[in-house]
Design an enzyme around this catalytic site. Structure first.
Site, PDB file in Angstrom:
ATOM      1  N   PHE A   1      -5.054   2.999   0.155  1.00  9.34           N
ATOM      2  CA  PHE A   1      -4.308   2.516   1.307  1.00  9.34           C
ATOM      3  C   PHE A   1      -2.885   3.030   1.213  1.00  9.34           C
ATOM      4  CE2 PHE A   1      -4.530  -1.090   4.505  1.00  9.34           C
ATOM      5  CZ  PHE A   1      -5.793  -0.785   4.946  1.00  9.34           C
TER       6      PHE A   1
ATOM      7  N   GLN B   1       7.229  -5.409  11.496  1.00  7.79           N
ATOM      8  CA  GLN B   1       6.467  -4.186  11.223  1.00  7.79           C
ATOM      9  C   GLN B   1       5.649  -3.740  12.432  1.00  7.79           C
ATOM     10  OE1 GLN B   1       2.818  -4.022   8.479  1.00  7.79           O
ATOM     11  NE2 GLN B   1       4.334  -2.851   7.360  1.00  7.79           N
TER      12      GLN B   1
ATOM     13  N   HIS C   1       2.693  -1.542  13.213  1.00  5.85           N
ATOM     14  CA  HIS C   1       1.593  -0.828  12.571  1.00  5.85           C
ATOM     15  C   HIS C   1       1.439   0.497  13.302  1.00  5.85           C
ATOM     16  CE1 HIS C   1      -2.374   0.179  11.091  1.00  5.85           C
ATOM     17  NE2 HIS C   1      -2.334  -0.839  10.258  1.00  5.85           N
TER      18      HIS C   1
ATOM     19  N   LEU D   1      -5.624  -3.500  16.737  1.00  7.25           N
ATOM     20  CA  LEU D   1      -5.445  -2.745  15.500  1.00  7.25           C
ATOM     21  C   LEU D   1      -6.570  -1.756  15.193  1.00  7.25           C
ATOM     22  CD1 LEU D   1      -3.427  -2.696  13.168  1.00  7.25           C
ATOM     23  CD2 LEU D   1      -4.955  -4.225  11.942  1.00  7.25           C
TER      24      LEU D   1
ATOM     25  N   GLU E   1      -5.874   0.820   8.783  1.00 11.89           N
ATOM     26  CA  GLU E   1      -5.350   1.873   7.927  1.00 11.89           C
ATOM     27  C   GLU E   1      -6.471   2.464   7.062  1.00 11.89           C
ATOM     28  OE1 GLU E   1      -1.553   0.642   6.559  1.00 11.89           O
ATOM     29  OE2 GLU E   1      -1.732   1.735   4.682  1.00 11.89           O
TER      30      GLU E   1
ATOM     31  N   ARG F   1       3.904   2.285   6.292  1.00 10.81           N
ATOM     32  CA  ARG F   1       3.688   2.118   7.729  1.00 10.81           C
ATOM     33  C   ARG F   1       4.923   2.439   8.567  1.00 10.81           C
ATOM     34  NH1 ARG F   1      -0.015  -3.407   7.579  1.00 10.81           N
ATOM     35  NH2 ARG F   1      -1.934  -2.317   7.017  1.00 10.81           N
TER      36      ARG F   1
ATOM     37  N   HIS G   1       2.893  -5.750  14.544  1.00 13.31           N
ATOM     38  CA  HIS G   1       1.804  -6.213  13.697  1.00 13.31           C
ATOM     39  C   HIS G   1       2.186  -7.377  12.797  1.00 13.31           C
ATOM     40  CE1 HIS G   1      -1.904  -5.932  11.532  1.00 13.31           C
ATOM     41  NE2 HIS G   1      -1.357  -5.553  10.399  1.00 13.31           N
TER      42      HIS G   1
ATOM     43  N   ARG H   1       6.106  -4.176   4.661  1.00 15.66           N
ATOM     44  CA  ARG H   1       4.943  -4.606   3.873  1.00 15.66           C
ATOM     45  C   ARG H   1       3.929  -3.482   3.730  1.00 15.66           C
ATOM     46  NH1 ARG H   1      -0.096  -6.234   5.169  1.00 15.66           N
ATOM     47  NH2 ARG H   1       0.256  -6.643   7.383  1.00 15.66           N
TER      48      ARG H   1
END
Lengths: 610, 247
Positions: A124, A237, A239, A253, A256, A312, A378, A413
Site C-alpha cells: 500500500f 485528506q 483520497h 472510493l 488504493e 495520498r 476521504h 494518513r
C-alpha cells in the site's frame, strides 16, 4: 417548562457514541473491564462507515516480508504524516497493531492467507513492506462484522438509530449525552460517567466525498461545544482515487489496493505521469523507471517502489495538476489502469468489489478498460485533541478515538493505518475511560437547563411555519467547501469561505423541517447542519492559520514545508465570547529514541542498528 | 435529463398509500439518487434508510417494481423510457415509516446463534489456514446484511413463520461459523431444533436476490441440511461421529 425526568433515561458508566471500528472496540474493552457500557449509533449496527474500508489493516506482522517490524511501520507513519504526528501515538499504534489483528482472528475474522497459511499482507502507499492484512477488497466489512459479533456476545446495551445531539456537563466534567431516536423522534437522555466519541469524520461538508451520510462531524462539534480543543483540523485528506463518472457516484472510493496490486495512473496522453511527481524526500526509495517499478511488483527486493504508491497527498496533487494542465480524462479525472497489468481472473479475485462497483454503477469492465478516477474528500487527520496514552480530550471524562481524534496521523494518513488506528485507540480509549470512571470521586450530575435548551433548539426546527430548506443549505455548504476549501488553498479563498459560512449559519438558524418528528429525514438533515457548520469553520480557520504546505494541507500562497511549522499545532476552540478562535501551539520535543527511529535510514533499521 | 414518474409508498404502521412524484432524472442515476432528489425537492420528510451508496452496507433495501433490491445499486437506465417506477418497503418486516422497515427481528435472531469458539493457538502463536479452506466461509462473510433474502423467503414472507425459521441470512451466518476452519462449536442440533433448517424448501429465491451473489442455497443451506440429515437420519454415520466427535 419541560420536565427532564419525563425524558427516557439510561444510565451507564461509559457511553460510547458511534459503532464503527473504534466505537465497537472501545465498548468491548469497557465491557471487558466490568464497566456498565452503552453504545449508541446513528445507523443500524454494522452499517457504520468502517464497513466501506477496502484495502486492509496495517500491522507489522512480517508474514510476507520478514524484514518488517514496528519500527519500520512507525517510521513510515511519521514520514507519511510529515512528522506532525503525535510521536507517542504513532509509537503505540505501530507496536500494538499486530496484536489487535491477531485478536480479530481469535474473534472469528477470516483474513486472506499466504501460501504458508498465515495472514496475508498487501502493499500500500507509503508502507515500505507488504503490510496490510486484508480480505479481498472488503476488509472493513470483515472487521465491523467481527467486532459486531463480539459486541453482541458481550451483551452490553446497544442503541441503534439513535443520534447524539449534545454532550452534557456537570460542572466541567462529562455527565451524559442527549440524543434522539431517529425512528420515533423522541429524545433520550444518557447519564454517563465517561463518554467516548467514536463519531468518525465530517466529509459530508464537501460535495465530492467518499463519506456516507453519517459523516457530518458530530463528534467535532459536540466536543467543541463542550469546551474541548480541536487540533490539526486543517489536514483533510483527499483520497487520490474516487470515481468521477457518472456524476451521481462521483467521489465513491476506488481502493488504493488497485495500485498496490500493480495498477498504474495514466493521463490522456497515456503517460505514466507519477514519475514526474516524486518528492525529493522519497526519491531514494522510489523507482526511477517503469522497468524498475515492474521488477518491484514481481518481488525483486533490489528494486524500488512504483511512484503510484507514494503517499495520498502527493498522488492527489499530481492528479489535480494533470487535470488542470489539460491532460485529464473525458470526465475530469485521470485513468487508473489495472486491465493491462493483471489477468482478468486475478482482478476479479483480488478486487471483487471494485469489479462489481464499476460494472454496476459505471458500466465499466475494469478487466478490459481503465477506470476514470480523481481526488475525493476521504478523511480527517484532525479532531479532538487527546492525551496520547489515555485518549482523554481536554474535557474531563470525554474521550475520543479513531477519526474523531487528532494526532495519530499528523499531516497525512497512510492507507491501512486507519483500520489499525480504530483497533489500537478504540481499545486504549476504553481502558482510559474505565480507569477514569474507577478514579472518579463523585458522580457529576447533568445540568438540566442545558437539557431543556438542547431540546428546545432541536424542536424549534419542527415548529416553524416558514424557513429555509435543510437540503438546500447543505448543498450550498458543500459547494462553498468544494470551491474555497479544496485540495489547493489560498488566503483569499479561505477568507471568502469564512464570509460564506457566516451566511450559511444564518440560513441554518432559520431552517425548517415540515412534518412530524417520526423518522423525518428533513429534521435529521437540519440537526446535522449545526455539526457540519462547526466542522467546516474549524477546517477553514485552521487552514488559514497554517502558512505552509504540509501533507494534506496545500497553500498555493505558501508552497513547501516550513521548518518552523513542523513544531506547531493549530488548536481550535470556543472563545469566551462564544466565537471560534484559533491558537498556534508549540509542540514538545520528540523523545530521542523515537526521533532516532523516525530519521534513521532504512538500511540501519533493517540491520537493527537503531 | 428526462422526467420520470415515481410511485412511492408513503405511510406508517397505521396505514398508507402510494403517492406519485414527477422528477427529472440525470444520466447515470440510480434509484436512490432519484429518491434523494424527491426528498430534497418534493417530499422533505420522506423516510429512507441508506448509508454508503456503494452497495457495501446493505441499508437501502426496498422493493422496486415488485423486486427486492438495493436502491443504490439499481440503475435508472434499466427501466424502459416510459416505465413508471413503484417503490415500496420490504414486505416481510413491519413498516416504520415510508420506505423504512423495522428489521430488529434479524438482530434478535443473530443473538441466539452460539458464538465462534476457536481452537487454542498453536505453540508458535500463529493460526494456519489454507486459502482454499477459507474461501468457503469468505463467501458467506461477504454478506452485507441487507436482509433482501429474508424479505423474499417464502417461509418468512408468505407463511409468516418467523417463530420457526431464522431465514437465509441467519442460515448463512450459521454456515460461516460451522464451516470456519478454527471453530469447535457444534451447532447441528440447534440448526434442526431451534433454527428450523427443515423448513427451507430450497426454492432459491434468496440466492436470486442476493446483491453479493452468495450462493445461499447451494453453498450454505443445503450443506447445513446435509449435516442435520447425517446426524439424525444416518444412524451408522451418526454413531461414528459421536465416537470421533468430527464436525
Amino acid at each position: 417548562m419541560l420536565d427532564v425526568s419525563e425524558i427516557q433515561t439510561f444510565e451507564h458508566d461509559v457511553l460510547v457514541i458511534g459503532a464503527g471500528g473504534a466505537g465497537l472496540r472501545a465498548a468491548i474493552e469497557c465491557s471487558n473491564r466490568g464497566m456498565n457500557t452503552g453504545l449508541m449509533c446513528k445507523s443500524l449496527l454494522g452499517k457504520a462507515h468502517t464497513v466501506m474500508a477496502e484495502g486492509g489493516v496495517a500491522a507489522a506482522l512480517g508474514n510476507v516480508d520478514r524484514r518488517d517490524n514496528w519500527k519500520v511501520h512507525f517510521r513510515d507513519t511519521m514520514r507519511g504524516g510529515k512528522f506532525l504526528n503525535q510521536w507517542r501515538m504513532a509509537e503505540l499504534h505501530a507496536r500494538e497493531a499486530p496484536d489487535r489483528v491477531r485478536e480479530l482472528e481469535e474473534w472469528g475474522a477470516v483474513f486472506d492467507r499466504t501460501t504458508e497459511g498465515l495472514i496475508s499482507q498487501r502493499n500500500f502507499g507509503g508502507h515500505r513492506y507488504p503490510r496490510l492484512a486484508h480480505v479481498g477488497d472488503r476488509t472493513g466489512l470483515e472487521m465491523i462484522r467481527t467486532l459486531q459479533d463480539q459486541a453482541v456476545l458481550k451483551g452490553f446495551g446497544i442503541y441503534m438509530e439513535c443520534t447524539a445531539l449534545q454532550l452534557l456537563l456537570g460542572g466541567r466534567q462529562i455527565a451524559g449525552v442527549l440524543g434522539y431516536w431517529r425512528e420515533s423522534g423522541r429524545f433520550v437522555l444518557f447519564r454517563a460517567r465517561a463518554v467516548v466519541l467514536a463519531t468518525g469524520g465530517g466529509g459530508r461538508a464537501w460535495r465530492i466525498t467518499s463519506n456516507s451520510w453519517e459523516y457530518t462531524g458530530d463528534g467535532y462539534a459536540m466536543a467543541y461545544e463542550a469546551g474541548a480543543q480541536l487540533m490539526d483540523m486543517e489536514f483533510t485528506q483527499f483520497h487520490p482515487t474516487g470515481m468521477v463518472w457518472p456524476p451521481s457516484v462521483r467521489g465513491i472510493l476506488v481502493t488504493e489496493g488497485v495500485r498496490g496490486d500493480g495498477g498504474v495512473l495514466l493521463n490522456s496522453k497515456r503517460e505514466r505521469f507519477m514519475f514526474r511527481y516524486i518528492p525529493e524526500k522519497f526519491s531514494v526509495e522510489t523507482a526511477a523507471s517503469e522497468e524498475e517499478a515492474n521488477r518491484w511488483l514481481k518481488g525483486d527486493k533490489t528494486a524500488r517502489r512504483p511512484p503510484e504508491l507514494l503517499t495520498r497527498d502527493v498522488v492527489a496533487r499530481a492528479i489535480t495538476q494533470e487535470v488542470n494542465e489539460g491532460r485529464g480524462s473525458p470526465h475530469g479525472g485521470v485513468f487508473l489502469d489495472i486491465a493491462s497489468r493483471l489477468p482478468a481472473e486475478t482482478i476479479r479475485r483480488k478486487l471483487p468489489s471494485m469489479y462489481h462497483q464499476f460494472k454496476e454503477l459505471a458500466e465499466v469492465d475494469i478487466t478490459r478498460e481503465p477506470m476514470e478516477v480523481g481526488p475525493t474528500l476521504h478523511y480527517f487527520m484532525g479532531g479532538a485533541r487527546v492525551d496520547s496514552d489515555t485518549q482523554m480530550t481536554t474535557v474531563p471524562g470525554l474521550f475520543a478515538a479513531g477519526e474523531a481524534a487528532a494526532g495519530m496521523h499528523g499531516a497525512n494518513r497512510l492507507g491501512g493505518n486507519s483500520l489499525s488506528d480504530l483497533l489500537v485507540f478504540g481499545r486504549l480509549s476504553g481502558i482510559g475511560a474505565a480507569q477514569y470512571v474507577r478514579g472518579l470521586g463523585h458522580v457529576p450530575r447533568v445540568e438540566e437547563d442545558a437539557v431543556r435548551a438542547a431540546v428546545r433548539r432541536a424542536t424549534e426546527v419542527l415548529n416553524r411555519d416558514t424557513g429555509t430548506n435543510p437540503y438546500a443549505v447543505h448543498e450550498d455548504l458543500q459547494g462553498v467547501m468544494g470551491r474555497y476549501v479544496g485540495i489547493v488553498r489560498a488566503e483569499g479563498d479561505l477568507k471568502i469561505a469564512l464570509v460564506e459560512l457566516e451566511r450559511l449559519k444564518a440560513d441554518a438558524a432559520r431552517v425548517r423541517a415540515p412534518g412530524a418528528s417520526q423518522y423525518n429525514a428533513a429534521w435529521h438533515e437540519a440537526l446535522d447542519l449545526r455539526a457540519l457548520l462547526v466542522t467546516a469553520e474549524a477546517v477553514t480557520r485552521a487552514a488559514l492559520v497554517r502558512q505552509e504546505s504540509r501533507g494534506a494541507h496545500t497553500r498555493v500562497d505558501y508552497p513547501g514545508e516550513r521548518q518552523e511549522w513542523q513544531n506547531m499545532n493549530v488548536i481550535v476552540r470556543r472563545g469566551k465570547d462564544g466565537r471560534m478562535e484559533t491558537e498556534v501551539e508549540r509542540r514538545q520535543e520528540p523523545p530521542k529514541t523515537l526521533a532516532a527511529i523516525a530519521y534513521a535510514t532504512i538500511e540501519d533499521l533493517e540491520a537493527n542498528r537503531v | 435529463m428526462s422526467e420520470r414518474l415515481f410511485r412511492i409508498w408513503r405511510g406508517t404502521a397505521a396505514g398508507g398509500s402510494f403517492v406519485e412524484y414527477r422528477v427529472d432524472v440525470d444520466p447515470g442515476m440510480v434509484v436512490l439518487d432519484v429518491l434523494h432528489r424527491i426528498q430534497a425537492r418534493l417530499a422533505n420528510d420522506l423516510a429512507i434508510r441508506w448509508n454508503c451508496k456503494a452497495g457495501k452496507c446493505g441499508s437501502c433495501s426496498m422493493e422496486i417494481n415488485g423486486r427486492p433490491r438495493l436502491a443504490c445499486m439499481t440503475r435508472m437506465n434499466q427501466f424502459g423510457g416510459a416505465e413508471m417506477i413503484a417503490v415500496q418497503p420490504m414486505k416481510t418486516f413491519p413498516v416504520v415509516k415510508d420506505l423504512v422497515t423495522d428489521v430488529s427481528w434479524n438482530y434478535e435472531q443473530n443473538r441466539r446463534i452460539p458464538p465462534f469458539r476457536p481452537k487454542p493457538r498453536p505453540a508458535d502463536g500463529q493460526y494456519r489456514m489454507r486459502q482454499v479452506d477459507v474461501d468457503r466461509v469468505q463467501e458467506f462473510r461477504k454478506c452485507i446484511e441487507c436482509f433482501l433474502c429474508q424479505d423474499v423467503c417464502h417461509v418468512l414472507r408468505d407463511q409468516s413463520r418467523k417463530d420457526a425459521f431464522v431465514g437465509p441470512r441467519l442460515m448463512i451466518r450459521l454456515a460461516s461459523l460451522e464451516m470456519h476452519p478454527l471453530d469447535t462449536e457444534d451447532r447441528v442440533p440447534a440448526l434442526r431444533e431451534e433454527f428450523g433448517s427443515g423448513l427451507c424448501n430450497i426454492t432459491r429465491c434468496c440466492t436470486e436476490v442476493c446483491p453479493e451473489q452468495i450462493q445461499i442455497t447451494d453453498n450454505g443451506i443445503i450443506p447445513l441440511k446435509e449435516r442435520v440429515v447425517d446426524r439424525y437420519f444416518d444412524p451408522l454415520l451418526g454413531l461414528v461421529r459421536k465416537v470421533f466427535r468430527r464436525k
